[in-house]
Design a protein around this motif. Structure first.
Motif, PDB file in Angstrom:
ATOM      1  N   CYS A  12      91.380  44.000  13.105  1.00 20.78           N
ATOM      2  CA  CYS A  12      90.691  43.945  14.390  1.00 20.78           C
ATOM      3  C   CYS A  12      90.667  45.303  15.088  1.00 20.78           C
ATOM      4  N   HIS A  15      87.997  46.096  17.691  1.00 18.19           N
ATOM      5  CA  HIS A  15      87.814  45.096  18.742  1.00 18.19           C
ATOM      6  C   HIS A  15      88.742  45.289  19.927  1.00 18.19           C
ATOM      7  N   ASN A  62      79.837  36.713  20.795  1.00 17.50           N
ATOM      8  CA  ASN A  62      80.105  36.008  19.548  1.00 17.50           C
ATOM      9  C   ASN A  62      81.567  35.567  19.515  1.00 17.50           C
ATOM     10  N   PRO A  63      81.837  34.250  19.512  1.00 15.05           N
ATOM     11  CA  PRO A  63      83.228  33.789  19.524  1.00 15.05           C
ATOM     12  C   PRO A  63      83.978  34.095  18.228  1.00 15.05           C
ATOM     13  N   HIS A  64      83.267  34.475  17.171  1.00 15.65           N
ATOM     14  CA  HIS A  64      83.925  34.794  15.910  1.00 15.65           C
ATOM     15  C   HIS A  64      84.427  36.236  15.865  1.00 15.65           C
ATOM     16  N   ASN A  65      83.984  37.058  16.798  1.00 16.43           N
ATOM     17  CA  ASN A  65      84.479  38.432  16.889  1.00 16.43           C
ATOM     18  C   ASN A  65      85.597  38.475  17.918  1.00 16.43           C
ATOM     19  N   PRO A  66      86.786  38.878  17.509  1.00 17.07           N
ATOM     20  CA  PRO A  66      87.897  38.903  18.468  1.00 17.07           C
ATOM     21  C   PRO A  66      87.733  40.027  19.473  1.00 17.07           C
TER      22      PRO A  66
END
Length: 96
Positions: A12, A15, A62-66
């Motif tokens: 991550c 992010h 996007n909830p899949h990207n932390p």
């Protein structure tokens, strides 16, 4: 450094977003790096900062990207005149 190492291990690293004082964005070399890494500059005034924070965080839909949002609190030094004017409760030995 430890946070970046942990993010690298978790996959991550791109992010992590930091909240920092806007004046730090003007530092030579570091300011450019802060800009490239999309650090969020703050004026330390909620009226000015709220739209900046909302606009920046709204790009992360996007909830899949932390998103790792990092905030470093700092101590504020208050002068005697400001303390008396605002009647701030403070210990004398800590702030002066």
């Amino acid at each position: 450094m430890y946070l970046w190492n942990l993010a690298l291990r978790k996959g991550c690293l791109g992010h992590i977003k930091y909240l920092l004082k806007k004046s730090l964005m003007k530092l030579p070399v570091f300011g450019w790096g802060f800009y490239v890494l999309e650090f969020i500059p703050l004026e330390r005034d909620w009226v000015v900062d709220e739209p900046v924070i909302r606009q920046t965080l709204s790009t992360f839909t996007n909830p899949h990207n932390p998103l790792w949002l990092t905030v470093f609190p700092e101590q504020i030094t208050v002068s005697r005149s400001a303390k008396e004017a605002k009647s701030l409760p403070a210990r004398m030995d800590c702030l002066f």
